[in-house]
Design a protein around this motif. Sequence first.
Motif, PDB file in Angstrom:
ATOM      1  N   ILE A 112      65.468 -28.236  25.047  1.00 40.52           N
ATOM      2  CA  ILE A 112      65.984 -27.070  25.764  1.00 40.52           C
ATOM      3  C   ILE A 112      65.273 -25.811  25.293  1.00 40.52           C
ATOM      4  O   ILE A 112      64.909 -24.935  26.092  1.00 40.52           O
ATOM      5  N   PHE A 113      65.035 -25.702  23.982  1.00 42.55           N
ATOM      6  CA  PHE A 113      64.279 -24.573  23.445  1.00 42.55           C
ATOM      7  C   PHE A 113      62.865 -24.545  24.019  1.00 42.55           C
ATOM      8  O   PHE A 113      62.334 -23.476  24.342  1.00 42.55           O
ATOM      9  N   VAL A 114      62.239 -25.712  24.138  1.00 39.50           N
ATOM     10  CA  VAL A 114      60.881 -25.787  24.676  1.00 39.50           C
ATOM     11  C   VAL A 114      60.857 -25.303  26.127  1.00 39.50           C
ATOM     12  O   VAL A 114      59.963 -24.547  26.532  1.00 39.50           O
ATOM     13  N   VAL A 115      61.846 -25.734  26.924  1.00 37.54           N
ATOM     14  CA  VAL A 115      61.924 -25.281  28.320  1.00 37.54           C
ATOM     15  C   VAL A 115      62.125 -23.774  28.379  1.00 37.54           C
ATOM     16  O   VAL A 115      61.500 -23.075  29.190  1.00 37.54           O
ATOM     17  N   PHE A 116      62.989 -23.260  27.508  1.00 37.67           N
ATOM     18  CA  PHE A 116      63.229 -21.815  27.473  1.00 37.67           C
ATOM     19  C   PHE A 116      61.959 -21.060  27.079  1.00 37.67           C
ATOM     20  O   PHE A 116      61.632 -20.022  27.677  1.00 37.67           O
ATOM     21  N   ALA A 117      61.231 -21.577  26.084  1.00 43.60           N
ATOM     22  CA  ALA A 117      59.986 -20.929  25.658  1.00 43.60           C
ATOM     23  C   ALA A 117      58.942 -20.961  26.775  1.00 43.60           C
ATOM     24  O   ALA A 117      58.216 -19.978  26.992  1.00 43.60           O
ATOM     25  N   TRP A 118      58.881 -22.086  27.491  1.00 44.66           N
ATOM     26  CA  TRP A 118      57.935 -22.175  28.614  1.00 44.66           C
ATOM     27  C   TRP A 118      58.309 -21.161  29.697  1.00 44.66           C
ATOM     28  O   TRP A 118      57.429 -20.479  30.243  1.00 44.66           O
ATOM     29  N   TRP A 119      59.594 -21.072  30.027  1.00 39.31           N
ATOM     30  CA  TRP A 119      60.044 -20.115  31.046  1.00 39.31           C
ATOM     31  C   TRP A 119      59.747 -18.689  30.612  1.00 39.31           C
ATOM     32  O   TRP A 119      59.328 -17.863  31.422  1.00 39.31           O
ATOM     33  N   ARG A 120      59.954 -18.407  29.332  1.00 40.28           N
ATOM     34  CA  ARG A 120      59.661 -17.061  28.838  1.00 40.28           C
ATOM     35  C   ARG A 120      58.182 -16.740  28.992  1.00 40.28           C
ATOM     36  O   ARG A 120      57.815 -15.653  29.441  1.00 40.28           O
ATOM     37  N   ASN A 121      57.307 -17.665  28.618  1.00 39.40           N
ATOM     38  CA  ASN A 121      55.865 -17.412  28.693  1.00 39.40           C
ATOM     39  C   ASN A 121      55.362 -17.320  30.124  1.00 39.40           C
ATOM     40  O   ASN A 121      54.469 -16.521  30.429  1.00 39.40           O
ATOM     41  N   LYS A 122      55.928 -18.126  31.009  1.00 37.29           N
ATOM     42  CA  LYS A 122      55.437 -18.180  32.379  1.00 37.29           C
ATOM     43  C   LYS A 122      56.043 -17.109  33.279  1.00 37.29           C
ATOM     44  O   LYS A 122      55.391 -16.627  34.206  1.00 37.29           O
ATOM     45  N   VAL A 123      57.289 -16.724  33.014  1.00 37.92           N
ATOM     46  CA  VAL A 123      57.994 -15.815  33.919  1.00 37.92           C
ATOM     47  C   VAL A 123      58.168 -14.437  33.294  1.00 37.92           C
ATOM     48  O   VAL A 123      57.734 -13.423  33.855  1.00 37.92           O
ATOM     49  N   LEU A 124      58.793 -14.381  32.130  1.00 33.29           N
ATOM     50  CA  LEU A 124      59.143 -13.081  31.551  1.00 33.29           C
ATOM     51  C   LEU A 124      57.916 -12.301  31.103  1.00 33.29           C
ATOM     52  O   LEU A 124      57.843 -11.084  31.294  1.00 33.29           O
ATOM     53  N   ASP A 125      56.956 -12.986  30.475  1.00 33.02           N
ATOM     54  CA  ASP A 125      55.787 -12.268  29.948  1.00 33.02           C
ATOM     55  C   ASP A 125      54.980 -11.584  31.039  1.00 33.02           C
ATOM     56  O   ASP A 125      54.283 -10.591  30.790  1.00 33.02           O
ATOM     57  N   LYS A 126      55.051 -12.091  32.258  1.00 39.87           N
ATOM     58  CA  LYS A 126      54.300 -11.468  33.356  1.00 39.87           C
ATOM     59  C   LYS A 126      54.898 -10.130  33.761  1.00 39.87           C
ATOM     60  O   LYS A 126      54.236  -9.329  34.428  1.00 39.87           O
ATOM     61  N   LYS A 127      56.150  -9.888  33.371  1.00 35.25           N
ATOM     62  CA  LYS A 127      56.812  -8.637  33.735  1.00 35.25           C
ATOM     63  C   LYS A 127      56.838  -7.641  32.585  1.00 35.25           C
ATOM     64  O   LYS A 127      57.512  -6.610  32.677  1.00 35.25           O
ATOM     65  N   VAL A 128      56.116  -7.935  31.511  1.00 38.18           N
ATOM     66  CA  VAL A 128      56.141  -7.094  30.322  1.00 38.18           C
ATOM     67  C   VAL A 128      54.946  -6.166  30.348  1.00 38.18           C
ATOM     68  O   VAL A 128      53.820  -6.567  30.646  1.00 38.18           O
ATOM     69  N   TYR A 129      55.211  -4.891  29.995  1.00 33.67           N
ATOM     70  CA  TYR A 129      54.149  -3.894  29.909  1.00 33.67           C
ATOM     71  C   TYR A 129      53.685  -3.814  28.468  1.00 33.67           C
ATOM     72  O   TYR A 129      54.488  -3.561  27.548  1.00 33.67           O
ATOM     73  N   TYR A 130      52.399  -4.058  28.228  1.00 28.71           N
ATOM     74  CA  TYR A 130      51.805  -3.913  26.914  1.00 28.71           C
ATOM     75  C   TYR A 130      50.772  -2.796  26.991  1.00 28.71           C
ATOM     76  O   TYR A 130      49.861  -2.837  27.828  1.00 28.71           O
ATOM     77  N   GLU A 131      50.916  -1.804  26.118  1.00 30.19           N
ATOM     78  CA  GLU A 131      49.990  -0.669  26.132  1.00 30.19           C
ATOM     79  C   GLU A 131      48.592  -1.157  25.793  1.00 30.19           C
ATOM     80  O   GLU A 131      48.411  -2.012  24.924  1.00 30.19           O
ATOM     81  N   ASN A 132      47.591  -0.578  26.467  1.00 31.41           N
ATOM     82  CA  ASN A 132      46.185  -0.956  26.277  1.00 31.41           C
ATOM     83  C   ASN A 132      45.946  -2.428  26.611  1.00 31.41           C
ATOM     84  O   ASN A 132      45.081  -3.042  26.031  1.00 31.41           O
TER      85      ASN A 132
END
Length: 292
Positions: free
Chosen positions: A272-292
């Motif tokens: 379940i943790f692995v699925v959550f980590a995959w979802w975070r990397n594939k979905v959430l990270d695309k909506k994150v603003y990183y300076e530079n």
Amino acid sequence: MNRLSKSGYLLFLPAAFFFLIFYYWPLLVNVALSFFSWNMVSSKIKFVGISNYTDILQTAEFYSVIVNTILFVLVLLVFNFVLPYIYSYILAYVLKYGKNLYKVFFFIPSLFSLSVASILFLWIYNPLAGPIDAILQMVGLDSPRWLKEPVLVIFSISMIIAWKVFGYNFILMLAAMMSVSKEMIEAARLEGASDWVILRKIIIPQTSSSAIYVFVITVVFGLQYVMIPVNILTQGGPNQGSANLVYVIYQYAFVFYQVGKSAAYAVMTMLIFVVFAWWRNKVLDKKVYYEN
């Protein structure tokens, strides 16, 4: 470059060795134990194949524990993700005075251990002599059984974790709020942007990286931090109504002495943790603003 790479590998080996011994080896042993039946006392270990997994999936307890875990996470997301975000925004951009006092006030509970917090809330929830009972009696109401009702117990335990964790998450979000460019906000106000537009278009995108981090650790807290108050106050009761995935792993191993099922629960929790980590990397990270 080759010489430097070889030196780097040699320097890396000690850390890799300890990482393999104390992380991957226990993980592999746990996976192996999930295919056996053992009580941690007998010298005989019986191979049962995948029956531990099938037994777990065929019981209503597994699905009840999954629902409890989701409820824990949802309640903690409200109190340890949404509310810290709102309060940090208010403290950073709305309040003009007393900011340091609020910082200290919110952060002090983070200094207490969960064991101390559990004992403190056991007194608060006391239906005969607790402060909540005294307040309810003033208005002619009886105190509910906070730790004895199936759904109420999840909320009650979540409040213990929320009380302890809120200050830490609040400080993280406040630091992210304070790092937003003041010049950009002033420029937006000069252009006639409302506070809502500034929040939605500037503050939320630029604090998204910290928000995602707080979101992730809140989910982790919902799985791990529940263990201590549940073990101290309810032991999974009533009728496994307060047990979550992490506590069930402990319960099957050290209360029921069914190591195989405990290991199987641990493997399923890891997936379940692995699925959550995959979802975070594939979905959430695309909506994150990183300076530079």
